[in-house]
Design an enzyme around this catalytic site. Structure first.
Site, PDB file in Angstrom:
ATOM      1  N   GLU A 297      10.120   2.227  10.283  1.00 10.29           N
ATOM      2  CA  GLU A 297      11.187   3.218  10.149  1.00 10.29           C
ATOM      3  C   GLU A 297      10.510   4.569  10.116  1.00 10.29           C
ATOM      4  O   GLU A 297       9.717   4.863   9.216  1.00 10.29           O
ATOM      5  CB  GLU A 297      12.002   2.969   8.874  1.00 10.29           C
ATOM      6  CG  GLU A 297      13.323   3.724   8.883  1.00 10.29           C
ATOM      7  CD  GLU A 297      13.474   4.645   7.713  1.00 10.29           C
ATOM      8  OE1 GLU A 297      13.461   5.877   7.941  1.00 10.29           O
ATOM      9  OE2 GLU A 297      13.607   4.168   6.576  1.00 10.29           O
TER      10      GLU A 297
ATOM     11  N   CYS B 211      13.702  11.538   6.108  1.00  9.40           N
ATOM     12  CA  CYS B 211      13.828  11.296   7.547  1.00  9.40           C
ATOM     13  C   CYS B 211      15.267  11.330   8.006  1.00  9.40           C
ATOM     14  O   CYS B 211      15.540  11.569   9.182  1.00  9.40           O
ATOM     15  CB  CYS B 211      13.180   9.960   7.912  1.00  9.40           C
ATOM     16  SG  CYS B 211      13.800   8.565   6.947  1.00  9.40           S
TER      17      CYS B 211
ATOM     18  N   GLU C 155      10.139  17.354  13.940  1.00 12.29           N
ATOM     19  CA  GLU C 155      10.542  17.055  12.568  1.00 12.29           C
ATOM     20  C   GLU C 155       9.797  17.976  11.613  1.00 12.29           C
ATOM     21  O   GLU C 155       8.568  17.955  11.549  1.00 12.29           O
ATOM     22  CB  GLU C 155      10.257  15.592  12.221  1.00 12.29           C
ATOM     23  CG  GLU C 155      10.793  15.203  10.859  1.00 12.29           C
ATOM     24  CD  GLU C 155      10.631  13.722  10.553  1.00 12.29           C
ATOM     25  OE1 GLU C 155      11.528  13.151   9.917  1.00 12.29           O
ATOM     26  OE2 GLU C 155       9.603  13.146  10.947  1.00 12.29           O
TER      27      GLU C 155
ATOM     28  N   LYS D 108       0.864  -1.184   0.000  1.00  9.06           N
ATOM     29  CA  LYS D 108       0.000   0.000   0.000  1.00  9.06           C
ATOM     30  C   LYS D 108       0.902   1.236   0.000  1.00  9.06           C
ATOM     31  O   LYS D 108       1.485   1.599   1.024  1.00  9.06           O
ATOM     32  CB  LYS D 108      -0.924   0.053   1.209  1.00  9.06           C
ATOM     33  CG  LYS D 108      -2.004   1.164   1.052  1.00  9.06           C
ATOM     34  CD  LYS D 108      -2.504   1.701   2.350  1.00  9.06           C
ATOM     35  CE  LYS D 108      -1.615   2.765   2.953  1.00  9.06           C
ATOM     36  NZ  LYS D 108      -1.565   4.044   2.161  1.00  9.06           N
TER      37      LYS D 108
END
Length: 488
Positions: A250, A284, A382, A175
Site C-alpha cells: 500500500e 497517503c 506526493e 519491522k
C-alpha cells in the site's frame, strides 16, 4: 536517560545489532531513543522463531473460539495502555496526542476485535454438482509473514498487519519504520500478556535496505506486506517476485477531492480541511488535490484559506493543537521544497514556511497553493504534509479527467448533493476507494487498496483472508467407485 529500543524475539528482548540509529522527538529535536539495527543473525533468529512457532502449530491449531479470546485480550491490553501509547507515539511522531488517543489507538484495538469477529464467521465452499463426488475448499494459514509498517501512523497500520496476519493462524516478524519505532515496539511487548504463544509475534528494527531486505529474502518468510513510499514498494515487489513470495504493498497517493457546485458548502469545507490537515497532513489518503467547480470556487477558496490560517500549530501534547511538528527535519525540508517560487504560475495563498513562533522542532505552517494546472509539481508529486493544492474546473467531465491524470489512485473524495452525480463520479474515478460526502471513513469489512502506483493488493476482511491463507481443494467420492484396472 536515552531509551534503548530492542528487538523482541520469542518473547525475549534482544539488544544486539549494529550502531544505533538515533530516534528524535520532532517537537524539540531531542534524542529520545537509540535503535540498534538488527543484523542478519538477529533477523534470521526472528524468522526462525516465527517458523518454529508455526510448525509446532500451537497457535494455528488452536480452536477458533480460543484464538478469538486471545485477539480480544490483545485489544483490551491496548485499551488499557492507551494513555501510555499516546504519550510514546506523540513524542516519536509529533502527531497531536488528542488525535492519536481518540483515533489511532482506538483503531489499533478495533483491528484485533474486528479480526476476532471475522474468523468466527469465515466459511468454506462446497461443490456437489458432480453426482459422484463432494468437493470442498478450505483455507489454511500460509506460514510466516514479514510485516513492514510505516512511520506516519505506526500503531493503527502496524496493528492492522499484526492482527490480520495472526488471526488466520500465521506467525509474523514485524519491522517498523526506523523513524517511528517506539509506539509499535511497546504494543508488541504488550501483546505478550494476551496469551499468544512465544514466537507468534516477533519484532526487529532497522532500515529497509538492510534489515528489511534481509527479512524479505529469508527463506523462512512466506508472504510480505509493506506500507510506505512507492519507490520502496517497487523494490519490495521486485525482490518478493524474484523469490516467488506473494506481496501486498500500500503506497503513495495524490488524492483528488472533487467539490461540485451543488455540494453542501459548509460540509465540503470542513471535509476538505480534515482530508488534508489531519495527522499533520502525513497520510497517503490525504485529499491533497482539491478540485473546485468554478461556480463556487471564489467563495470556497476564500473560506478554505481563512480556515487554514486559523488552524492551531503547536505542541502535540496540547489538546488545542490541530497540527504538530512533521516527523523529521529532512521531511520538513522535503515539504517546504514544494513551495512555489515567484513567477512559477502557481500562487501561494497561505503558509509556505517553517512556523516562525517555534525556535526548535519541525513545525510548518499549513500551506495552500492555487495551482496553475494539474501538471504542476504540487499536483503530481506526493508532498505528504499539511500542503493543499487547489485546482478550479468547469465541467464534470473536466473534473474526472483531472482526477485521473495522476500516476496514483489510492482514494478520492466527491462532494455533491446529487445522487446521480455521485454515482457517475464513483464510476469514472480511477481509485481504489471513493468517499462520497464524507472525509476518511474506514470500513474494515471492505478492501482498502489502490490503483496504479498506489499499490498492489488490499487490506480488509476478505482481502486479508485471501492473502494470509492458502486454498486447499479436497475431493471425496460419495460412494465406492469402480476404477479401471491397469496391468491386469
Amino acid at each position: 536517560m536515552t531509551e534503548l529500543i530492542t528487538a523482541l524475539i520469542d518473547g525475549e528482548t534482544v539488544a544486539t545489532g549494529d550502531a544505533p540509529i538515533a530516534v528524535i522527538n520532532p517537537a524539540d529535536g531531542n534524542l529520545i531513543a537509540e535503535l540498534p539495527e538488527a543484523d542478519g543473525a538477529t533477523v534470521d533468529r526472528a524468522v526462525a522463531a516465527a517458523r518454529r512457532a508455526f510448525d509446532e502449530g500451537t497457535w494455528r491449531h488452536m480452536a477458533v473460539d480460543k484464538r478469538q479470546e486471545v485477539l480480544r485480550r490483545c485489544a483490551d491490553l491496548i485499551d488499557g495502555a492507551a494513555d501510555e501509547l499516546a504519550d510514546i507515539e506523540t513524542a516519536n511522531t509529533g502527531i497531536p496526542r488528542s488525535q492519536l488517543r481518540n483515533r489511532s489507538i482506538r483503531r489499533a484495538a478495533d483491528n484485533f476485535r474486528f479480526f476476532a469477529d471475522y474468523i468466527g464467521q469465515s466459511v468454506g465452499d462446497l461443490y456437489e454438482q458432480n453426482p459422484d463426488y463432494l468437493t470442498f475448499v478450505r483455507r489454511e494459514p500460509v506460514g510466516v509473514a514479514a510485516l513492514i509498517s510505516p512511520w506516519n501512523s505506526p500503531l493503527a497500520l502496524g496493528s492492522m498487519k499484526i492482527a490480520s496476519s495472526i488471526a488466520f493462524g500465521n506467525s509474523c516478524v514485524l519491522k517498523p519504520s526506523e523513524q517511528a519505532p517506539l509506539g509499535i515496539s511497546r504494543l508488541v511487548a504488550l501483546l505478550g500478556d494476551a496469551g499468544l504463544p512465544e514466537g507468534v509475534v516477533n519484532l526487529v528494527n532497522g532500515r529497509g535496505a538492510t534489515t528489511g531486505d534481509r527479512l524479505i529474502r529469508n527463506p523462512g518468510v512466506d508472504v510480505v506486506t509493506f506500507t510506505g513510499g512507492t519507490p520502496t514498494g517497487r523494490v519490495i515487489m521486485r525482490t518478493a517476485g524474484e523469490l516467488l513470495k506473494p506481496a501486498t504493498v500500500e503506497l503513495g497517493g495524490k488524492s483528488a477531492n472533487i467539490i461540485f457546485d451543488d455540494t453542501d458548502f459548509e460540509q465540503a469545507v470542513d471535509g476538505a480541511l480534515l482530508g488534508i490537515f489531519t495527522n499533520n497532513g502525513q497520510q497517503c489518503l490525504a485529499g491533497s488535490r482539491i478540485l473546485v467547480q468554478r461556480g463556487i470556487a471564489d467563495r470556497f477558496i476564500e473560506a478554505f484559506v481563512a480556515r487554514t490560517r486559523n488552524i492551531r500549530v503547536g505542541d502535540p501534547l496540547d489538546p488545542a493543537t490541530d497540527i504538530g511538528p512533521l516527523v523529521s527535519q529532512r521531511h520538513m525540508q522535503h515539504v517546504l521544497s514544494f513551495v512555489p517560487e515567484a513567477g512559477s504560475g502557481d500562487a501561494l495563498l497561505t503558509g509556505g514556511r517553517r512556523a516562525p513562533q517555534f525556535e526548535r522542532g519541525c513545525y510548518v505552517e499549513p500551506t495552500v497553493v492555487l495551482a496553475s494546472s494539474n501538471d504542476a509539481r504540487v499536483c503530481q508529486e506526493e508532498i505528504f504534509g499539511p500542503f493543499a493544492a487547489l485546482i478550479v474546473f468547469d465541467t464534470d467531465e473536466e473534473a474526472y479527467r483531472i482526477a485521473n491524470a495522476s500516476r496514483f489512485g489510492l482514494v478520492s473524495y466527491v462532494w455533491s448533493q446529487s445522487i446521480a452525480r455521485i454515482m457517475e463520479a464513483q464510476q469514472r474515478i480511477e481509485a481504489g476507494i471513493v468517499w462520497c460526502n464524507t472525509p476518511m471513513m474506514r470500513e474494515l469489512r471492505a478492501p482498502f487498496g489502490g490503483y496504479k502506483d498506489s499499490g498492489v493488493g488490499a487490506d480488509g476482511g476478505a482481502a486479508c483472508e485471501a492473502f494470509y491463507t492458502r486454498q486447499k481443494t479436497v475431493t471425496i467420492p460419495r460412494r465406492p467407485i469402480a476404477l479401471r484396472k491397469l496391468g491386469v
